[in-house]
Design an enzyme around this catalytic site. Structure first.
Site, PDB file in Angstrom:
ATOM      1  N   ASP A   8      48.985  43.228  40.480  1.00 24.82           N
ATOM      2  CA  ASP A   8      47.702  43.562  40.005  1.00 24.82           C
ATOM      3  C   ASP A   8      47.227  42.659  38.587  1.00 24.82           C
ATOM      4  OD1 ASP A   8      49.119  44.944  37.850  1.00 24.82           O
ATOM      5  OD2 ASP A   8      48.360  46.919  38.235  1.00 24.82           O
ATOM      6  N   HIS A   9      46.314  42.967  38.018  1.00 20.48           N
ATOM      7  CA  HIS A   9      45.867  42.245  36.480  1.00 20.48           C
ATOM      8  C   HIS A   9      46.765  42.420  35.535  1.00 20.48           C
ATOM      9  CE1 HIS A   9      44.493  46.554  36.616  1.00 20.48           C
ATOM     10  NE2 HIS A   9      44.533  46.488  35.289  1.00 20.48           N
ATOM     11  N   CYS A  65      53.378  44.771  38.314  1.00 24.96           N
ATOM     12  CA  CYS A  65      52.173  45.447  37.696  1.00 24.96           C
ATOM     13  C   CYS A  65      52.588  45.583  36.167  1.00 24.96           C
ATOM     14  CB  CYS A  65      51.858  46.683  38.495  1.00 24.96           C
ATOM     15  SG  CYS A  65      53.002  47.985  38.480  1.00 24.96           S
ATOM     16  N   GLY A  66      51.658  46.336  35.642  1.00 18.19           N
ATOM     17  CA  GLY A  66      51.929  46.540  34.185  1.00 18.19           C
ATOM     18  C   GLY A  66      53.406  47.222  33.842  1.00 18.19           C
ATOM     19  N   THR A  67      53.762  48.262  34.508  1.00 13.30           N
ATOM     20  CA  THR A  67      54.832  48.936  34.097  1.00 13.30           C
ATOM     21  C   THR A  67      56.116  48.654  35.395  1.00 13.30           C
ATOM     22  OG1 THR A  67      54.193  51.172  35.250  1.00 13.30           O
ATOM     23  CG2 THR A  67      53.760  50.764  32.740  1.00 13.30           C
ATOM     24  N   GLY A  68      55.410  48.348  36.504  1.00 13.63           N
ATOM     25  CA  GLY A  68      56.088  48.362  37.873  1.00 13.63           C
ATOM     26  C   GLY A  68      56.391  49.742  38.257  1.00 13.63           C
ATOM     27  N   ILE A  69      55.806  50.691  37.835  1.00 16.82           N
ATOM     28  CA  ILE A  69      56.022  52.119  38.535  1.00 16.82           C
ATOM     29  C   ILE A  69      54.979  52.210  39.464  1.00 16.82           C
ATOM     30  CG2 ILE A  69      55.549  54.441  37.887  1.00 16.82           C
ATOM     31  CD1 ILE A  69      56.489  53.925  34.767  1.00 16.82           C
ATOM     32  N   GLY A  70      53.726  51.884  39.247  1.00 13.25           N
ATOM     33  CA  GLY A  70      52.589  51.948  40.485  1.00 13.25           C
ATOM     34  C   GLY A  70      53.190  51.280  41.540  1.00 13.25           C
ATOM     35  N   MET A  71      53.665  49.996  41.409  1.00 11.56           N
ATOM     36  CA  MET A  71      54.268  49.048  42.494  1.00 11.56           C
ATOM     37  C   MET A  71      54.993  49.824  43.400  1.00 11.56           C
ATOM     38  SD  MET A  71      52.061  46.600  43.524  1.00 11.56           S
ATOM     39  CE  MET A  71      51.034  45.140  42.707  1.00 11.56           C
ATOM     40  N   HIS A  98      74.186  46.899  45.577  1.00 11.46           N
ATOM     41  CA  HIS A  98      74.427  48.357  45.994  1.00 11.46           C
ATOM     42  C   HIS A  98      73.281  48.781  46.901  1.00 11.46           C
ATOM     43  CE1 HIS A  98      77.290  49.407  42.333  1.00 11.46           C
ATOM     44  NE2 HIS A  98      77.571  48.308  42.660  1.00 11.46           N
ATOM     45  N   HIS A 133      78.472  51.095  50.217  1.00 10.30           N
ATOM     46  CA  HIS A 133      77.168  51.165  50.184  1.00 10.30           C
ATOM     47  C   HIS A 133      76.086  51.088  51.395  1.00 10.30           C
ATOM     48  CE1 HIS A 133      77.968  50.466  45.830  1.00 10.30           C
ATOM     49  NE2 HIS A 133      78.579  49.219  46.199  1.00 10.30           N
TER      50      HIS A 133
HETATM   51  C1  RB5 Z   1      47.072  48.948  35.217  1.00 12.46           C
HETATM   52  O1  RB5 Z   1      46.151  49.125  33.942  1.00 12.46           O
HETATM   53  C2  RB5 Z   1      48.413  49.730  35.195  1.00 12.46           C
HETATM   54  O2  RB5 Z   1      48.324  51.134  35.424  1.00 12.46           O
HETATM   55  C3  RB5 Z   1      49.049  49.093  36.402  1.00 12.46           C
HETATM   56  O3  RB5 Z   1      49.346  47.787  36.142  1.00 12.46           O
HETATM   57  C4  RB5 Z   1      50.494  49.702  36.491  1.00 12.46           C
HETATM   58  O4  RB5 Z   1      51.183  49.791  35.274  1.00 12.46           O
HETATM   59  C5  RB5 Z   1      50.822  50.869  37.363  1.00 12.46           C
HETATM   60  O5  RB5 Z   1      51.677  51.631  37.134  1.00 12.46           O
END
Ligand code: RB5
Length: 149
Positions: A8-9, A65-71, A98, A133
């Site tokens: 994402d951005h 993505c920004g944190t990787g969490i959303g992806m 693993h 594993h």
């Molecule tokens: C976008 O601002 C941010 O929320 C996204 O890149 C990501 O970090 C979501 O988990």
């Protein structure tokens, strides 16, 4: 093996930086976007790669993505996807050895560019160790089929 790449951005800058690095590794991932820093929704791009990995149309994927969490949340919804959010080298190696991770996820706002390159290199070069594993991965598969217990 074909590798899908999307972001994402929040991951755009790192994705662009990694594209040149892939060439030095002899890898040419399929870039599925996003293609600018304009704000987008990470699920729209995560699914492009995760769906194809889930169907076996891509061998591996890399999502940023920004944190990787959303992806991570998006990718792990797909059966057969083992997406690993990796922001350090040890996790990168273990996620392959693993967990046989088939999608690598990096937080573009968390990890510096040079570390991200090392993470990608280790991830692409480390094989799955199998053995004990494998049994654990089979349990994850059972969960997907709701037959764990
Ligand atoms: C976008 O601002 C941010 O929320 C996204 O890149 C990501 O970090 C979501 O988990």
């Amino acid at each position: 093996m074909q590798i899908g790449l999307a972001c994402d951005h929040g991951g755009f800058e790192l994705k662009e930086e990694l594209k040149a690095f892939f060439k030095t590794l002899g890898v040419e991932p399929i870039d599925m976007g996003t293609f600018s820093e304009d704000s987008v929704d990470y699920p729209d791009f995560g699914v492009l790669v995760a769906e194809k990995v889930s169907r076996g149309e891509l061998g591996k994927g890399i999502l940023i993505c920004g944190t990787g969490i959303g992806m991570s949340m998006v990718a792990n919804k797909f059966p057969g996807v083992r997406a690993a959010l990796v922001n350090d080298l040890y996790s990168s190696r273990c996620s392959r050895e693993h967990n046989d991770a088939n999608i690598l996820i990096i937080g573009g706002r968390i990890v510096g560019k040079e570390l991200a390159k090392e993470i990608v290199k280790v991830w692409l070069e480390t094989p799955f160790a199998g053995g004990r594993h494998q049994r654990r991965l089979e349990k994850i598969e059972m969960l997907e089929k709701e037959k764990f217990r």
